[in-house]
Design a protein around this motif. Structure first.
Motif, mmCIF file in Angstrom:
data_model
loop_
_atom_site.group_PDB
_atom_site.id
_atom_site.type_symbol
_atom_site.label_atom_id
_atom_site.label_comp_id
_atom_site.label_asym_id
_atom_site.label_seq_id
_atom_site.Cartn_x
_atom_site.Cartn_y
_atom_site.Cartn_z
ATOM 1 N N SER A 147 -12.859 14.100 -11.497
ATOM 2 C CA SER A 147 -13.782 14.905 -10.693
ATOM 3 C C SER A 147 -14.110 14.220 -9.363
ATOM 4 C CB SER A 147 -15.083 15.071 -11.470
ATOM 5 O OG SER A 147 -15.729 13.816 -11.568
ATOM 6 N N ALA A 148 -14.818 14.982 -8.494
ATOM 7 C CA ALA A 148 -15.228 14.441 -7.190
ATOM 8 C C ALA A 148 -16.105 13.202 -7.381
ATOM 9 C CB ALA A 148 -15.983 15.504 -6.407
ATOM 10 N N LYS A 149 -16.953 13.248 -8.371
ATOM 11 C CA LYS A 149 -17.860 12.121 -8.596
ATOM 12 C C LYS A 149 -17.087 10.879 -9.056
ATOM 13 C CE LYS A 149 -22.521 11.523 -10.052
ATOM 14 N NZ LYS A 149 -22.909 11.219 -8.701
ATOM 15 N N ALA A 150 -16.130 11.105 -9.956
ATOM 16 C CA ALA A 150 -15.312 9.988 -10.424
ATOM 17 C C ALA A 150 -14.489 9.431 -9.252
ATOM 18 C CB ALA A 150 -14.388 10.447 -11.548
ATOM 19 N N LEU A 151 -14.003 10.331 -8.398
ATOM 20 C CA LEU A 151 -13.207 9.904 -7.237
ATOM 21 C C LEU A 151 -14.071 9.104 -6.263
ATOM 22 C CD1 LEU A 151 -10.609 10.012 -5.496
ATOM 23 C CD2 LEU A 151 -11.313 12.280 -4.700
ATOM 24 N N SER A 152 -15.253 9.619 -5.929
ATOM 25 C CA SER A 152 -16.078 8.906 -4.939
ATOM 26 C C SER A 152 -16.526 7.551 -5.505
ATOM 27 C CB SER A 152 -17.272 9.745 -4.493
ATOM 28 O OG SER A 152 -18.118 10.000 -5.590
ATOM 29 N N GLU A 199 -27.218 13.398 -19.057
ATOM 30 C CA GLU A 199 -27.676 14.078 -17.835
ATOM 31 C C GLU A 199 -28.269 15.454 -18.144
ATOM 32 O OE1 GLU A 199 -27.252 13.386 -14.213
ATOM 33 O OE2 GLU A 199 -27.396 11.413 -15.184
ATOM 34 N N HIS A 200 -27.884 16.018 -19.290
ATOM 35 C CA HIS A 200 -28.399 17.352 -19.634
ATOM 36 C C HIS A 200 -29.912 17.249 -19.874
ATOM 37 C CE1 HIS A 200 -29.125 21.088 -21.764
ATOM 38 N NE2 HIS A 200 -27.910 21.504 -21.420
ATOM 39 N N PRO A 201 -30.687 18.128 -19.239
ATOM 40 C CA PRO A 201 -32.150 17.961 -19.343
ATOM 41 C C PRO A 201 -32.677 18.054 -20.778
ATOM 42 C CG PRO A 201 -31.562 20.001 -18.194
ATOM 43 C CD PRO A 201 -30.307 19.227 -18.359
ATOM 44 N N LYS A 202 -31.905 18.689 -21.665
ATOM 45 C CA LYS A 202 -32.421 18.832 -23.040
ATOM 46 C C LYS A 202 -31.795 17.849 -24.017
ATOM 47 C CE LYS A 202 -34.439 23.232 -22.528
ATOM 48 N NZ LYS A 202 -34.165 24.634 -22.350
ATOM 49 N N VAL A 203 -31.000 16.917 -23.487
ATOM 50 C CA VAL A 203 -30.422 15.889 -24.365
ATOM 51 C C VAL A 203 -31.184 14.593 -24.129
ATOM 52 C CG1 VAL A 203 -28.364 14.490 -24.852
ATOM 53 C CG2 VAL A 203 -28.131 16.947 -24.420
ATOM 54 N N TYR A 204 -31.777 14.032 -25.182
ATOM 55 C CA TYR A 204 -32.559 12.799 -25.030
ATOM 56 C C TYR A 204 -31.727 11.556 -25.279
ATOM 57 C CZ TYR A 204 -36.468 16.064 -25.163
ATOM 58 O OH TYR A 204 -37.323 17.090 -24.901
ATOM 59 N N VAL A 248 -19.789 17.146 -17.995
ATOM 60 C CA VAL A 248 -18.736 16.129 -18.165
ATOM 61 C C VAL A 248 -17.619 16.349 -17.141
ATOM 62 C CG1 VAL A 248 -16.966 15.260 -19.728
ATOM 63 C CG2 VAL A 248 -19.259 15.692 -20.590
ATOM 64 N N ILE A 249 -17.245 17.616 -16.937
ATOM 65 C CA ILE A 249 -16.182 17.907 -15.960
ATOM 66 C C ILE A 249 -16.616 17.418 -14.576
ATOM 67 C CG2 ILE A 249 -15.002 19.806 -14.748
ATOM 68 C CD1 ILE A 249 -14.953 21.287 -17.483
ATOM 69 N N LYS A 250 -17.882 17.625 -14.257
ATOM 70 C CA LYS A 250 -18.392 17.222 -12.951
ATOM 71 C C LYS A 250 -18.456 15.691 -12.828
ATOM 72 C CE LYS A 250 -21.883 18.747 -9.793
ATOM 73 N NZ LYS A 250 -23.020 17.882 -9.711
ATOM 74 N N MET A 251 -18.922 15.041 -13.868
ATOM 75 C CA MET A 251 -19.130 13.588 -13.780
ATOM 76 C C MET A 251 -17.841 12.797 -13.976
ATOM 77 S SD MET A 251 -22.676 12.861 -13.862
ATOM 78 C CE MET A 251 -22.820 11.353 -14.782
ATOM 79 N N ILE A 252 -16.959 13.268 -14.860
ATOM 80 C CA ILE A 252 -15.746 12.495 -15.157
ATOM 81 C C ILE A 252 -14.495 13.338 -14.909
ATOM 82 C CG2 ILE A 252 -14.540 11.038 -16.833
ATOM 83 C CD1 ILE A 252 -17.218 10.902 -18.432
ATOM 84 N N GLY A 253 -14.342 14.403 -15.666
ATOM 85 C CA GLY A 253 -13.163 15.261 -15.564
ATOM 86 C C GLY A 253 -12.954 15.916 -16.912
ATOM 87 N N PRO A 254 -12.086 16.947 -16.965
ATOM 88 C CA PRO A 254 -11.941 17.705 -18.220
ATOM 89 C C PRO A 254 -11.463 16.867 -19.404
ATOM 90 C CG PRO A 254 -10.681 18.721 -16.422
ATOM 91 C CD PRO A 254 -11.310 17.500 -15.865
ATOM 92 N N ILE A 255 -10.745 15.754 -19.165
ATOM 93 C CA ILE A 255 -10.224 14.981 -20.296
ATOM 94 C C ILE A 255 -11.334 14.368 -21.148
ATOM 95 C CG2 ILE A 255 -7.910 14.379 -19.474
ATOM 96 C CD1 ILE A 255 -9.009 11.725 -18.518
#
Ligand code: PRX
Length: 640
Positions: free
Chosen positions: A154-159, A524-529, A576-583
Motif C-alpha cells: 500500500s501507499a503507507k507501506a511504500l512511504s 487501528e479499528h476504533p472498535k478493536v481494543y 489492512v489493505i491501506k496500512m500494509i497491502g492485501p497479502i
C-alpha cells in the motif's frame, strides 16, 4: 565458473570451503572481473558484526552481468532476458546480452541525467516488466542503491520504506498489469510521495495506459528520457563492501527491516549457488516465477542467471489467468528447461485440476525448484509426477532475504532427493541445530532451531540505519550464532528438512508477514481494543492469518451474528489493505472476551496457535495462565 559436478566433488569442496575458506572463495571469486583484486578474503565474526568479504577489492555488479559476457561474440548475441507479457496475445520481448547492455547503459544515463549519484537510494515500485530489471542493473552500474518495493504494498507501506532509506527517486509504472486487473501504481505512488520529502523525482514508465495525474514538478516520463540517453556508460568503480541494495522484510517485532546487501560477497555467492544448484547447460532456458519485489527475484531471477550468462524469463502476469494452465503453456512455448517457483503456486495449480497441466507437453523441462516455504509431501509428489513427469530433480532451496543466497539445497542431478527436504548445506554454509537454551544438539538425528555458525559472503551486513537492531534480531538469541528464526529436522545422512518459523512471523503464500505489523493495523479499528494474530495451516497458502480480537461491547454482544462478523471483517480488511497491502488480510477472525496471558501479562501465543490449528488436544499446560478459564471460551468460539 568453478562448478561442482558430482557428489564426491560436493563433499570435497564443501569440506574445503570450511577448512580452507579463504582459498575456496578466492578460487570462486577469480571467475569475476575486478578493477582491483581484493586484499583480504574475509574478516569479522558474529561477535563484532563487522563482516567484510573481498575487502580492498573494486568491482561492479552490472559490469559482471553484462560487459564481462559481451566480450564473447556468442554470448553477446545470446538471449539474456525473455519477457512474457501479462496478456498472452501480446508479443514477447527478447533482449540479447548486447541489447540488455545497451538498455542498462541508457537507463544509467537517465539516472545520472536526473540527478542520481553514487550512494543515492532509488526506490522501484513497478510491475514485472523489463524496465524494472534494467533499472536495478542501471543502479548498480552508477553505484546507486536500489530498494525495490513489491507492487502489492500500500501507499503507507511504500512511504514508510521510502522514508526509512531516504530514497531520492521513485521509479514506477502508470499501472501494473496482473491478469484482468490494473494496479494503479502511479496513484499509489502519488499518495505515498506526499509523505516523502526526500523524493525529488518520480520516473514514470507507460505500461497500462490508465489515467494518471502527471505532476510536472516531480514526474518525468521514463521512455522519453530513455530515448534521449546515450547507449554508453562506464560502470562506476565500486568497493567490495559498497551497498548494493536494500530490501525490506517483516520480522516478529516492529516495522519492516531494511536488509542491506553489499556488492562483491553477494555477487560471488549468488552466482556460485545459482551455478551449482541449477546445473544449467549452455542453451537452457531458466524461469523463476518470483516477483523482483522479493529476494528471490533479486538473486535468482536477475543477478544469479545474468552473472552466469544464462537466459532468464521474466513473466508479468499471474499463474491463473487466462486459466490455470498459463505457466505450463509458457513452459511449452518458450521451451523452459529450469523452472523455479513457490509451493503455494504449486498447491494452487494442483487444486485447479490436473487437466490444466496434462494439456501441455512439458517435455523441455529438466530441473524443477521450489522456494519460500516448506513444501508438503503431497505437493512435492504432484510437482514431481505431473510437472516433472518423474524425470526432473526438484531442488528445494532454503534461504532468506537475510542470507542473500541459497543456503541449504540439493544440487540438481547430483544430490539424492527425499520429498520435502532441503537436504545439504552449500559451500561455506555451516548450519547447526540448537535447543531452547542455545546448546548445540550434537546427535545426527535431531530437531531444533536452525542457526549458522560462521559468516558467508552474501549475508546481509546490517539493517539499514540500525546496526543495533541487526545484532538484537539475529545474533542475541544465541550469542555467537546467526539465528534463522526457522526450526529444522536433521536426518541420519545429515540432510535437513525445514519445518517453518519458530518466531512470530507468518509465511503466507511464501510471503513473510510479521504478526506485530498485522496487529498494529487491526488495532487501528476504533472498535478493536486488542488483537493477537497467529498463523494456522492453510491448504493453499501454507499458512493463513488468524486474528483473535477484543472488541467494543456492541460487537462482542453480537459476535454470533454473521452480519456483525462480516461487517467487521470488511472494515478490518480495508484497514489492512491501506496500512500494509492485501497479502496481510486476516483469513479468519474470532471475537473474544480476553486473551490467554501469562502472569507477567504476555500473550501465550502457543495456545492461540494450537486453537487456530484445531490441535486442542495438544494445548499443554495451561494452569500457569493468569486466566486459564479463557481457553474453553476460545475453543468453543473458534472460527472455522
Ligand atoms: O521460513 C523460511 C521460509 O521463508 C523464510 C524466508 O523468507 P524470505 O526472507 O521472504 O525469503 C523467501 C525466499 C528465499 C525462511 O525463514 N523458507 C524459505 N525457503 C524455504 C523456506 N521454508 C522451507 N523450505 C524452504 N525451501
Amino acid at each position: 565458473m568453478s562448478r561442482i559436478d558430482d557428489l564426491k566433488s560436493y563433499q570435497q569442496l564443501y569440506q574445503k570451503s570450511l577448512k580452507e575458506s579463504e582459498k575456496y572463495w578466492k578460487m570462486v571469486a577469480s571467475d569475476f572481473d575486478w578493477f582491483k583484486k581484493w586484499e583480504k578474503v574475509s574478516s569479522g565474526d558474529f561477535h563484532n558484526l563487522e563482516i567484510k568479504w573481498f575487502e580492498g577489492g573494486k568491482t561492479n555488479m552490472s559490469m559482471n552481468c553484462l560487459d564481462r559476457h559481451i566480450k564473447d561474440p556468442e554470448l553477446a548475441n545470446k538471449n539474456a532476458v525473455i519477457f512474457v507479457p501479462n496478456d498472452p496475445s501480446e508479443q514477447k520481448k527478447e533482449f540479447t546480452y548486447k541489447q540488455l547492455y545497451e538498455q542498462v547503459c541508457r537507463f544509467s544515463n537517465v539516472l545520472k541525467n536526473n540527478g542520481i549519484k553514487k550512494g543515492d537510494v532509488v526506490c522501484f515500485y513497478m510491475g514485472m516488466t523489463p524496465e524494472l530489471l534494467i533499472g536495478i542493473l542501471a543502479c548498480t552500474r552508477v553505484g546507486a542503491i536500489h530498494s525495490v518495493v513489491f507492487g502489492g504494498f500500500s501507499a503507507k507501506a511504500l512511504s514508510g520504506r521510502i522514508n526509512d532509506c531516504q530514497a531520492k527517486m521513485i521509479i514506477t509504472h502508470d499501472g501494473g498489469l496482473r491478469g484482468q486487473k490494473v494496479v494503479p501504481l502511479k496513484d499509489i505512488t502519488d499518495e505515498a510521495v506526499k509523505e516523502c520529502p526526500s523524493v525529488s523525482k518520480v520516473l514514470v514508465s507507460k505500461r497500462a495506459h490508465n489515467q494518471i495525474q502527471f505532476n510536472s514538478k516531480l514526474d518525468v516520463w521514463l521512455e522519453e528520457e530513455m530515448q534521449k540517453a546515450d547507449t554508453k556508460c562506464d560502470p562506476e568503480i565500486m568497493d567490495s563492501e559498497a551497498p548494493l541494495f536494500i530490501l525490506y522484510t517483516s520480522g516478529s517485532t516492529g516495522k519492516p527491516k531494511g536488509l542491506l546487501h553489499t556488492t562483491a560477497g553477494y555477487m560471488v555467492n549468488v552466482a556460485h549457488t545459482f551455478d551449482n544448484v541449477f546445473q544449467m547447460e549452455k542453451d537452457d532456458i531458466y524461469w523463476c516465477t518470483a516477483d523482483i519485489g522479493w529476494i528471490t527475484g533479486h538473486s535468482y531471477l536477475t543477478y544469479g542467471p545474468l552473472l552466469n550468462g544464462a537466459t532468464t524469463v521474466m513473466f508479468e502476469g499471474v499463474p491463473t489467468w487466462p486459466d490455470a494452465g498459463r505457466f505450463w503453456q509458457i513452459v511449452d512455448e518458450i521451451k523452459v528447461t529450469h523452472f523455479y517457483t513457490a509451493p503455494t503456486a504449486i498447491r494452487a495449480l494442483e487444486a485447479a485440476g490436473v487437466e490444466h497441466v496434462r494439456k501441455h507437453k512439458l517435455d523441455s523441462l529438466k530441473v524443477l525448484g521450489t522456494v519460500g516455504e516448506p513444501i508438503n509431501e503431497e505437493a512435492w509428489e504432484w510437482y514431481n509426477e505431473e510437472v516433472g513427469k518423474k524425470r526432473c530433480p526438484i531442488v528445494d532451496t532454503w534461504w532468506q532475504t537475510e542470507t542473500g543466497a541459497i543456503m541449504i539445497s540439493p544440487l540438481a542431478h547430483i544430490t539424492p532427493l527425499t520429498p520435502s527436504c532441503a537436504t545439504h548445506p552449500l559451500p561455506g554454509i555451516s548450519p547447526i541445530l540448537v535447543d531452547q537454551e542455545g546448546k548445540e544438539i550434537e546427535e545426527s538425528v535431531a530437531e531444533g532451531n536452525l542457526c549458522i555458525t560462521r559468516p558467508w559472503p552474501s549475508m546481509a551486513r546490517t539493517i539499514y540505519g540500525d546496526h543495533e537492531r541487526y545484532r538484537q534480531t539475529y545474533f542475541s538469541t544465541y550469542p555467537g550464532l546467526y539465528f534463522t528464526g526457522d526450526g529444522a529436522k536433521r536426518f541420519q545422512n545429515g540432510h535437513y528438512r525445514i519445518t517453518g518459523r519458530v518466531d512470530d512471523v507468518i509465511n503466507v503464500s511464501g510471503h513473510r508477514i510479521g504478526t506485530a505489523e498485522v496487529e498494529d493495523a487491526l488495532d487501528e479499528h476504533p472498535k478493536v481494543y486488542e488483537s493477537a494474530v497467529v498463523g494456522y495451516p492453510h491448504d493453499i497458502k501454507g499458512q493463513g492469518i488468524y486474528a483473535y480480537l477484543i472488541c467494543h461491547k456492541e460487537i462482542f454482544d453480537n459476535k454470533d451474528k454473521s452480519e456483525t462478523i462480516e461487517k467487521l471483517k470488511k472494515e478490518l480488511d480495508e484497514i489492512v489493505i491501506k496500512m500494509i497491502g492485501p497479502i496481510a488480510k486476516a483469513d479468519k477472525i474470532q471475537i473474544v472476551s480476553e486473551l490467554p496471558k501469562t502472569r507477567s501479562g504476555k500473550i501465550m501465543r502457543r495456545i492461540l496457535r494450537k486453537i487456530a490449528a484445531q490441535e486442542t488436544d495438544q494445548l499443554g499446560d495451561t494452569s500457569t495462565l493468569l486466566n486459564p478459564e479463557i481457553v474453553e471460551e476460545l475453543i468453543q468460539g473458534r472460527s472455522d
